[in-house]
Design a protein around this motif. Structure first.
Motif, PDB file in Angstrom:
ATOM      1  N   TYR A 309      -7.697  -2.998   6.331  1.00  0.00           N
ATOM      2  CA  TYR A 309      -6.326  -3.713   5.789  1.00  0.00           C
ATOM      3  C   TYR A 309      -5.746  -2.480   5.066  1.00  0.00           C
ATOM      4  CZ  TYR A 309      -8.098  -7.860   7.376  1.00  0.00           C
ATOM      5  OH  TYR A 309      -8.626  -9.103   8.221  1.00  0.00           O
ATOM      6  N   HIS A 310      -4.230  -2.336   5.398  1.00  0.00           N
ATOM      7  CA  HIS A 310      -3.659  -1.481   5.078  1.00  0.00           C
ATOM      8  C   HIS A 310      -3.509  -1.174   3.412  1.00  0.00           C
ATOM      9  CE1 HIS A 310      -2.431  -0.722   9.044  1.00  0.00           C
ATOM     10  NE2 HIS A 310      -1.553  -1.662   9.117  1.00  0.00           N
ATOM     11  N   CYS A 311      -3.637  -2.523   2.749  1.00  0.00           N
ATOM     12  CA  CYS A 311      -3.373  -2.654   1.397  1.00  0.00           C
ATOM     13  C   CYS A 311      -4.446  -1.512   0.549  1.00  0.00           C
ATOM     14  CB  CYS A 311      -3.501  -3.943   0.794  1.00  0.00           C
ATOM     15  SG  CYS A 311      -4.957  -4.748   1.229  1.00  0.00           S
ATOM     16  N   PHE A 312      -5.689  -1.515   1.079  1.00  0.00           N
ATOM     17  CA  PHE A 312      -6.645  -0.641   0.338  1.00  0.00           C
ATOM     18  C   PHE A 312      -6.093   0.870   0.308  1.00  0.00           C
ATOM     19  CE2 PHE A 312      -9.532  -4.146   1.926  1.00  0.00           C
ATOM     20  CZ  PHE A 312      -9.726  -4.493   0.637  1.00  0.00           C
ATOM     21  N   TYR A 313      -5.503   1.340   1.738  1.00  0.00           N
ATOM     22  CA  TYR A 313      -5.127   2.754   1.674  1.00  0.00           C
ATOM     23  C   TYR A 313      -3.749   2.931   0.936  1.00  0.00           C
ATOM     24  CZ  TYR A 313      -8.264   2.242   5.699  1.00  0.00           C
ATOM     25  OH  TYR A 313      -9.387   2.170   6.224  1.00  0.00           O
ATOM     26  N   LEU A 314      -2.938   1.935   0.639  1.00  0.00           N
ATOM     27  CA  LEU A 314      -1.738   2.002  -0.186  1.00  0.00           C
ATOM     28  C   LEU A 314      -2.178   2.029  -1.594  1.00  0.00           C
ATOM     29  CD1 LEU A 314       0.483  -0.899   1.423  1.00  0.00           C
ATOM     30  CD2 LEU A 314       0.196   1.532   2.149  1.00  0.00           C
ATOM     31  N   LEU A 315      -3.234   1.286  -1.948  1.00  0.00           N
ATOM     32  CA  LEU A 315      -3.609   1.214  -3.480  1.00  0.00           C
ATOM     33  C   LEU A 315      -4.267   2.737  -3.817  1.00  0.00           C
ATOM     34  CD1 LEU A 315      -3.932  -0.330  -6.128  1.00  0.00           C
ATOM     35  CD2 LEU A 315      -6.055  -1.194  -5.048  1.00  0.00           C
ATOM     36  N   CYS A 316      -4.896   3.194  -2.823  1.00  0.00           N
ATOM     37  CA  CYS A 316      -5.507   4.615  -2.946  1.00  0.00           C
ATOM     38  C   CYS A 316      -4.561   5.521  -3.118  1.00  0.00           C
ATOM     39  CB  CYS A 316      -6.465   4.988  -2.136  1.00  0.00           C
ATOM     40  SG  CYS A 316      -8.102   3.954  -2.180  1.00  0.00           S
ATOM     41  N   ALA A 317      -3.259   5.331  -2.635  1.00  0.00           N
ATOM     42  CA  ALA A 317      -2.028   6.349  -2.629  1.00  0.00           C
ATOM     43  C   ALA A 317      -1.155   5.908  -3.922  1.00  0.00           C
ATOM     44  CB  ALA A 317      -1.595   6.439  -1.253  1.00  0.00           C
ATOM     45  N   ALA A 318      -1.507   4.926  -4.740  1.00  0.00           N
ATOM     46  CA  ALA A 318      -0.671   4.452  -5.820  1.00  0.00           C
ATOM     47  C   ALA A 318      -0.503   5.819  -6.758  1.00  0.00           C
ATOM     48  CB  ALA A 318      -1.152   3.555  -6.415  1.00  0.00           C
ATOM     49  N   PRO A 319       0.633   5.755  -7.766  1.00  0.00           N
ATOM     50  CA  PRO A 319       0.835   6.573  -8.500  1.00  0.00           C
ATOM     51  C   PRO A 319      -0.307   6.785  -9.345  1.00  0.00           C
ATOM     52  CG  PRO A 319       2.863   5.312  -8.572  1.00  0.00           C
ATOM     53  CD  PRO A 319       1.585   4.454  -7.367  1.00  0.00           C
ATOM     54  N   PRO A 320      -0.286   8.301 -10.039  1.00  0.00           N
ATOM     55  CA  PRO A 320      -1.611   8.663 -10.881  1.00  0.00           C
ATOM     56  C   PRO A 320      -2.106   7.614 -11.725  1.00  0.00           C
ATOM     57  CG  PRO A 320      -0.104  10.439 -10.153  1.00  0.00           C
ATOM     58  CD  PRO A 320       0.486   9.213  -9.777  1.00  0.00           C
ATOM     59  N   GLU A 321      -1.272   7.167 -12.633  1.00  0.00           N
ATOM     60  CA  GLU A 321      -1.594   6.152 -13.887  1.00  0.00           C
ATOM     61  C   GLU A 321      -2.244   4.879 -13.108  1.00  0.00           C
ATOM     62  OE1 GLU A 321       2.833   5.575 -12.817  1.00  0.00           O
ATOM     63  OE2 GLU A 321       1.545   7.251 -13.024  1.00  0.00           O
ATOM     64  N   GLU A 322      -1.663   4.528 -11.984  1.00  0.00           N
ATOM     65  CA  GLU A 322      -2.558   3.296 -11.374  1.00  0.00           C
ATOM     66  C   GLU A 322      -3.886   3.729 -10.856  1.00  0.00           C
ATOM     67  OE1 GLU A 322      -0.147   0.315  -9.450  1.00  0.00           O
ATOM     68  OE2 GLU A 322       1.898   1.072 -10.120  1.00  0.00           O
ATOM     69  N   ILE A 323      -4.100   4.628 -10.307  1.00  0.00           N
ATOM     70  CA  ILE A 323      -5.245   5.208  -9.816  1.00  0.00           C
ATOM     71  C   ILE A 323      -6.104   5.229 -11.122  1.00  0.00           C
ATOM     72  CG2 ILE A 323      -6.407   7.444  -8.804  1.00  0.00           C
ATOM     73  CD1 ILE A 323      -5.115   6.081  -6.603  1.00  0.00           C
ATOM     74  N   LYS A 324      -5.825   5.794 -12.055  1.00  0.00           N
ATOM     75  CA  LYS A 324      -6.765   5.885 -13.294  1.00  0.00           C
ATOM     76  C   LYS A 324      -6.852   4.666 -13.837  1.00  0.00           C
ATOM     77  CE  LYS A 324      -6.807   8.029 -17.984  1.00  0.00           C
ATOM     78  NZ  LYS A 324      -5.920   8.928 -18.867  1.00  0.00           N
ATOM     79  N   LYS A 325      -5.887   3.546 -13.749  1.00  0.00           N
ATOM     80  CA  LYS A 325      -6.097   2.383 -14.414  1.00  0.00           C
ATOM     81  C   LYS A 325      -7.101   1.501 -13.393  1.00  0.00           C
ATOM     82  CE  LYS A 325      -3.244  -1.941 -15.173  1.00  0.00           C
ATOM     83  NZ  LYS A 325      -1.927  -2.499 -14.709  1.00  0.00           N
ATOM     84  N   TYR A 326      -7.103   1.837 -12.162  1.00  0.00           N
ATOM     85  CA  TYR A 326      -8.178   1.000 -11.413  1.00  0.00           C
ATOM     86  C   TYR A 326      -9.540   1.686 -10.916  1.00  0.00           C
ATOM     87  CZ  TYR A 326      -3.920  -1.956 -10.706  1.00  0.00           C
ATOM     88  OH  TYR A 326      -2.814  -2.784 -10.799  1.00  0.00           O
ATOM     89  N   LYS A 327      -9.441   3.072 -11.411  1.00  0.00           N
ATOM     90  CA  LYS A 327     -10.583   3.980 -11.201  1.00  0.00           C
ATOM     91  C   LYS A 327     -10.889   3.951  -9.919  1.00  0.00           C
ATOM     92  CE  LYS A 327     -12.654   2.339 -15.614  1.00  0.00           C
ATOM     93  NZ  LYS A 327     -13.892   2.098 -16.438  1.00  0.00           N
ATOM     94  N   LEU A 328      -9.860   4.477  -9.033  1.00  0.00           N
ATOM     95  CA  LEU A 328      -9.912   4.752  -7.633  1.00  0.00           C
ATOM     96  C   LEU A 328      -9.701   6.267  -7.485  1.00  0.00           C
ATOM     97  CD1 LEU A 328      -7.572   1.867  -6.456  1.00  0.00           C
ATOM     98  CD2 LEU A 328     -10.026   1.763  -6.290  1.00  0.00           C
ATOM     99  N   GLY A 329      -9.720   6.412  -6.211  1.00  0.00           N
ATOM    100  CA  GLY A 329      -9.749   7.865  -5.781  1.00  0.00           C
ATOM    101  C   GLY A 329      -9.470   8.079  -4.129  1.00  0.00           C
TER     102      GLY A 329
END
Length: 466
Positions: A309-329
């Motif tokens: 689903y698109h939302c997973f890729y959108l979340l992985c492309a979020a701004p750096p502060e949100e990537i850090k917040k959700y511990k994604l990559g």
């Protein structure tokens, strides 16, 4: 070659036109008649009858071949049909399958993607943007025009339903149906845009109902849509189209009228039912959207070259502060996303779409706290997918495989705001409740993996329903 096709139908008082592939079959075919005969490569090809021997017919086709076919399986060709086809297929002399497909193909080659069949609009997906076909000038042109007065268009169907509701004081329905990749989502968005144009509150400050209706589309698309083999620059042959045409139009007989103006969208990964309500001044007063039949299995299992689903890729492309917040990559680092080598879509900027989705969520009424909770759940699903198991010391038991799995488990528990040990037990053990007691049974690594995927699918499904 004809691309996939969408059917848009307006039903006042449940009057439905049925297409039958056998309508117009001629029994007086003679030598010299121009006919259609089945062809394995292009579905149907035209030719001239050379000889008739009982029930067998010898035909010289336009590609230079000579074929033998059964008399009952050939169809008369309409030699008087205009070179550019007709805009309403009820004007065809022979309303049979090859005649319908040839007319659609002829119009499509002239960039005419819409064709009527009575009050049914057939839309052939152009697989490209056509902004001038749906701009404000086009909406104004179709406003108040009788169905069939202007060229076939999705706006004409929406306008006919709206006018019937206003003039007759009765509810009306619009059905959008078609196979995967046919353009149902885009067609429904155009219908909603036009109705918002007709029933909008002009000059209103703040967030209006029609704005919320339109902004619900990007939110639902982000969480309910995914790239598949069929819906990303895919094509289907005329044989597939003809079978879909027969099945879909026959299905229309089962359709009934509901309370307000409705849309039924048989989307690729989920179904959507949109109800738009109008007041006595014909202004939009409210709306309701119901979703159903989400493809849960896609959360945990995808095939190359499809995407989750698109939302997973959108979340992985979020701004750096949100990537850090959700511990994604990078999406490549998550099991639920790296089963396919497709991580990006041509012409699509996931970072931009993430921000656009957040804005749309705000318009439809989701506050910052709710949005954060939504993306915490999404991130937890990705982390759950990265938990691996190995065999435990006891028989048919399992434990977390390594430190990486422990990290993802801990992160998932933090994001879900649940107890770490309870989450681990939920993955490693099966709970059976009896009238007398609660029994916990250990799971082997395979069973734990199934439990993990089941939890991920349930989390996503519950989130989508919310």
């Amino acid at each position: 070659m004809i691309t996939t096709t969408t059917f848009v139908s307006f039903f006042p008082n449940s009057k439905i036109l049925l297409y039958n592939r056998h309508v117009g079959v001629m029994t007086n075919i003679i030598v010299g008649s121009e006919v259609w005969v089945e062809d394995p490569s292009v579905a149907w090809i035209d030719g001239e009858v050379l000889k008739i021997n009982g029930e067998e017919v010898e035909i010289h086709t336009t590609d230079g071949k000579t074929v033998i076919a059964s008399l009952s399986k050939i169809y008369s060709k309409d030699v008087e049909a205009p070179a550019g086809g007709v805009d309403d297929m009820t004007k065809l002399s022979y309303l049979h399958e090859p005649g319908v497909l040839h007319n659609l193909s002829t119009r499509y080659q002239l960039n005419e993607i819409y064709t009527y069949t009575g009050n049914i609009l057939i839309a052939v997906n152009p697989f490209k943007r056509l902004p001038k076909l749906y701009d404000a000038k086009m909406m104004e042109r179709y406003k108040g025009a009788a169905l069939g007065e202007l060229d076939p268009h999705v706006f004409a169907i929406a306008d006919a339903a709206f006018r019937a509701m206003v003039n007759e004081g009765k509810s009306n329905s619009i059905l959008v149906s078609g196979e995967s990749g046919a353009g149902k989502t885009e067609t429904t968005k155009m219908l909603m845009r036009y109705l918002a144009y007709l029933g909008g509150h002009k000059g209103t400050e703040g967030r209006t109902v029609e704005q919320q209706i339109l902004e619900s589309n990007p939110v639902l698309e982000a969480f309910g849509n995914a790239k598949t083999v069929r819906n990303d620059n895919s094509r289907c042959n005329t044989a597939t189209l003809s079978n879909e045409l027969i099945g879909t139009l026959a299905h229309l007989l089962q359709f009934i009228t509901f309370i307000y103006i409705y849309f039924f969208l048989n989307c690729s990964r989920f179904g959507k039912f949109v109800e738009i309500q109008f007041d006595k001044q014909t202004r939009i007063s409210g709306a309701a959207i119901r979703t159903y039949l989400l493809e849960r299995s896609r959360v945990c299992q995808i095939s190359d070259p499809e995407r989750n689903y698109h939302c997973f890729y959108l979340l992985c492309a979020a701004p750096p502060e949100e990537i850090k917040k959700y511990k994604l990559g990078d999406p490549r680092s998550f099991r639920y996303l790296n089963q396919s080598k497709c991580y990006e879509l041509d012409g699509v900027n996931d970072s931009h779409d993430y921000l656009a989705t957040r804005r749309a969520m705000g318009v439809v009424g989701m506050n910052e706290k709710e949005q954060d909770a939504i993306f915490r759940v999404l991130a937890s699903v990705l982390h759950l997918g990265n938990i691996d198991f190995s065999k435990g010391k006891e028989v048919d038991s399992s434990v977390l495989k390594d430190d990486k799995s422990k990290f993802h488990l801990r992160t998932a528990a933090e994001l879900l705001m649940c107890d770490l040990q309870e989450l681990e037990d939920a993955l490693l053990k099966r709970v059976m409740v009896t009238p007398e007691e609660v029994i916990k049974r250990s799971l082997d690594p395979v069973g734990a993996s199934v439990s993990r995927d089941g939890l991920a699918k349930t989390l996503y499904s519950r989130l989508f329903d919310w």
